[in-house]
Design an enzyme around this catalytic site. Structure first.
Site, mmCIF file in Angstrom:
data_model
loop_
_atom_site.group_PDB
_atom_site.id
_atom_site.type_symbol
_atom_site.label_atom_id
_atom_site.label_comp_id
_atom_site.label_asym_id
_atom_site.label_seq_id
_atom_site.Cartn_x
_atom_site.Cartn_y
_atom_site.Cartn_z
ATOM 1 N N LYS A 13 41.591 44.178 44.150
ATOM 2 C CA LYS A 13 42.642 43.799 45.118
ATOM 3 C C LYS A 13 44.040 44.034 44.531
ATOM 4 C CE LYS A 13 41.300 39.475 45.218
ATOM 5 N NZ LYS A 13 40.225 39.537 44.217
ATOM 6 N N ARG A 88 42.037 32.385 50.600
ATOM 7 C CA ARG A 88 40.730 32.383 49.930
ATOM 8 C C ARG A 88 39.758 31.434 50.588
ATOM 9 N NH1 ARG A 88 40.853 34.071 44.092
ATOM 10 N NH2 ARG A 88 42.957 34.811 44.009
ATOM 11 N N ARG A 127 39.717 44.514 31.548
ATOM 12 C CA ARG A 127 41.022 44.411 32.219
ATOM 13 C C ARG A 127 42.107 43.983 31.227
ATOM 14 N NH1 ARG A 127 41.978 41.052 37.572
ATOM 15 N NH2 ARG A 127 40.840 39.439 36.468
ATOM 16 N N ARG A 160 43.287 38.334 30.227
ATOM 17 C CA ARG A 160 43.539 37.048 30.890
ATOM 18 C C ARG A 160 42.595 35.963 30.388
ATOM 19 N NH1 ARG A 160 44.047 38.252 37.292
ATOM 20 N NH2 ARG A 160 42.611 36.494 37.348
ATOM 21 N N ARG A 171 33.970 31.877 38.873
ATOM 22 C CA ARG A 171 34.862 32.362 39.936
ATOM 23 C C ARG A 171 34.059 33.104 41.013
ATOM 24 N NH1 ARG A 171 38.765 35.724 36.400
ATOM 25 N NH2 ARG A 171 39.686 36.407 38.353
HETATM 26 P P1 AP5 Z 1 41.963 43.997 39.719
HETATM 27 O O1 AP5 Z 1 42.706 44.931 40.615
HETATM 28 O O2 AP5 Z 1 42.749 43.207 38.730
HETATM 29 O O3 AP5 Z 1 41.035 43.034 40.593
HETATM 30 P P2 AP5 Z 1 41.386 41.804 41.515
HETATM 31 O O4 AP5 Z 1 40.516 41.919 42.710
HETATM 32 O O5 AP5 Z 1 42.864 41.703 41.746
HETATM 33 O O6 AP5 Z 1 40.860 40.656 40.564
HETATM 34 P P3 AP5 Z 1 41.456 39.240 40.172
HETATM 35 O O7 AP5 Z 1 40.596 38.732 39.070
HETATM 36 O O8 AP5 Z 1 42.947 39.314 39.910
HETATM 37 O O9 AP5 Z 1 41.204 38.455 41.433
HETATM 38 P P4 AP5 Z 1 41.098 36.977 41.545
HETATM 39 O O10 AP5 Z 1 41.206 36.889 42.998
HETATM 40 O O11 AP5 Z 1 39.929 36.329 40.948
HETATM 41 O O12 AP5 Z 1 42.306 36.464 40.612
HETATM 42 P P5 AP5 Z 1 43.799 36.021 40.973
HETATM 43 O O13 AP5 Z 1 44.671 36.521 39.905
HETATM 44 O O14 AP5 Z 1 44.116 36.322 42.386
HETATM 45 O O15 AP5 Z 1 40.814 44.844 38.989
HETATM 46 C C1 AP5 Z 1 39.999 44.252 37.995
HETATM 47 C C2 AP5 Z 1 39.800 45.268 36.851
HETATM 48 O O16 AP5 Z 1 39.010 46.353 37.343
HETATM 49 C C3 AP5 Z 1 41.112 45.882 36.348
HETATM 50 O O17 AP5 Z 1 41.011 46.104 34.974
HETATM 51 C C4 AP5 Z 1 41.210 47.226 37.100
HETATM 52 O O18 AP5 Z 1 41.920 48.213 36.357
HETATM 53 C C5 AP5 Z 1 39.740 47.588 37.259
HETATM 54 N N1 AP5 Z 1 39.468 48.290 38.518
HETATM 55 C C6 AP5 Z 1 40.027 48.058 39.737
HETATM 56 N N2 AP5 Z 1 39.498 48.891 40.670
HETATM 57 C C7 AP5 Z 1 38.566 49.639 40.017
HETATM 58 C C8 AP5 Z 1 37.670 50.670 40.424
HETATM 59 N N3 AP5 Z 1 37.628 51.124 41.696
HETATM 60 N N4 AP5 Z 1 36.860 51.215 39.483
HETATM 61 C C9 AP5 Z 1 36.882 50.785 38.181
HETATM 62 N N5 AP5 Z 1 37.730 49.812 37.727
HETATM 63 C C10 AP5 Z 1 38.547 49.250 38.640
HETATM 64 O O19 AP5 Z 1 43.640 34.422 40.860
HETATM 65 C C11 AP5 Z 1 43.409 33.812 39.621
HETATM 66 C C12 AP5 Z 1 43.194 32.319 39.842
HETATM 67 O O20 AP5 Z 1 44.362 31.749 40.478
HETATM 68 C C13 AP5 Z 1 42.038 31.949 40.765
HETATM 69 O O21 AP5 Z 1 40.807 31.904 40.061
HETATM 70 C C14 AP5 Z 1 42.477 30.570 41.247
HETATM 71 O O22 AP5 Z 1 42.277 29.585 40.256
HETATM 72 C C15 AP5 Z 1 43.986 30.733 41.402
HETATM 73 N N6 AP5 Z 1 44.364 31.171 42.763
HETATM 74 C C16 AP5 Z 1 44.927 32.353 43.112
HETATM 75 N N7 AP5 Z 1 45.110 32.397 44.447
HETATM 76 C C17 AP5 Z 1 44.630 31.226 44.937
HETATM 77 C C18 AP5 Z 1 44.517 30.700 46.255
HETATM 78 N N8 AP5 Z 1 44.914 31.405 47.341
HETATM 79 N N9 AP5 Z 1 43.964 29.473 46.408
HETATM 80 C C19 AP5 Z 1 43.561 28.764 45.332
HETATM 81 N N10 AP5 Z 1 43.619 29.202 44.062
HETATM 82 C C20 AP5 Z 1 44.165 30.440 43.866
#
Ligand code: AP5
Length: 214
Positions: A13, A88, A127, A160, A171
């Protein structure tokens, strides 16, 4: 253009949202990035959020909803935004819809990136994220030009805290418990499109661009 990105942790994402924001000249709003900046700056929000994030749990709605709603009506989103990491849960989606309805604004596209869990843990361990600007890389699939240095701002790249395999599994469990209701919600509004997130990063992006239009 107003876009929501859905998908499991590590589905891509954030990576795709960065590319979309650049191509279409819209704001990239990542709730994870906003929370991580607050943790780094040791704000009250950051201190509270860290307790949940370190365990792989969702941050409670009362900490996140107002923050996002204020952000999406900020002046710099005049051309639109890609919202990455929100909503989410069904309740977050309902809060978002209610806030947009009040201003007579609609979400244009909900992009749901599908990747099987088996691929996710491997992706997460490779990552690297920029401490300064939040840009995302992968040591194998999307490496920076210089090892451990951000291409965009030169900041240091780190692993991270919540990318440890046991936290990633937690998660994923939480994601699976919430996501089907959210997908049903946006399917019912006929604005959700699924994208195969197992393809190479640039192929996934091409598929998304076809959906969004040039
Ligand atoms: P990446 O693009 O970083 O993936 P992502 O989907 O953004 O993953 P996240 O882990 O950031 O999502 P998340 O939703 O768990 O975490 P967030 O930071 O939002 O890609 C991942 C890796 O794969 C990278 O290294 C990339 O280069 C690689 N990659 C990407 N596409 C690829 C492909 N096609 N092929 C190969 N490799 C690829 O949230 C973190 C925490 O914050 C949550 O756990 C929660 O505690 C809190 N939080 C955030 N938002 C909320 C909310 N709305 N409500 C409550 N808590 C929240």
């Amino acid at each position: 253009m107003k876009i929501l990105m859905l998908g499991s942790p590590g589905a891509g994402k954030g990576t795709q949202a960065q590319w979309i924001a650049k191509k279409y000249g819209i704001a990239h709003i990542s709730t994870g990035d906003i929370l991580r900046v607050n943790i780094k700056n040791e704000t009250e929000l950051g201190k509270k959020a860290k307790i949940y994030m370190d365990q792989g749990l969702l941050v409670p709605d009362d900490l996140i909803c107002d923050l996002v709603i204020n952000r999406i009506f900020h002046l710099d989103v005049v051309n639109g935004y890609v919202l990455d990491g929100f909503p989410r849960t069904l309740s977050q989606a309902e809060v978002l819809t209610a806030a947009l309805d009040q201003s007579d604004v609609k979400v244009d596209h909900v992009i749901y990136i599908e990747v099987p869990d088996a691929k996710i843990v491997n992706r997460m361990s490779g990552r690297r994220v920029c401490l300064v600007c939040g840009a995302t890389y992968h040591v194998k699939y999307n490496p920076p030009k210089v090892e451990d240095k951000c291409d965009i701002c030169g900041g240091v790249l780190i692993l991270r805290d919540d990318d440890k395999p046991e936290t990633v599994r937690k998660r994923l469990d939480i994601y699976h418990a919430q996501m089907h209701t959210l997908i049903d919600y946006y399917n019912a509004a006929s604005i959700l499109v699924k994208v195969d997130g197992t393809k190479d990063i640039d192929k996934v992006f091409q598929d998304i661009v076809k959906i969004l239009g040039v």
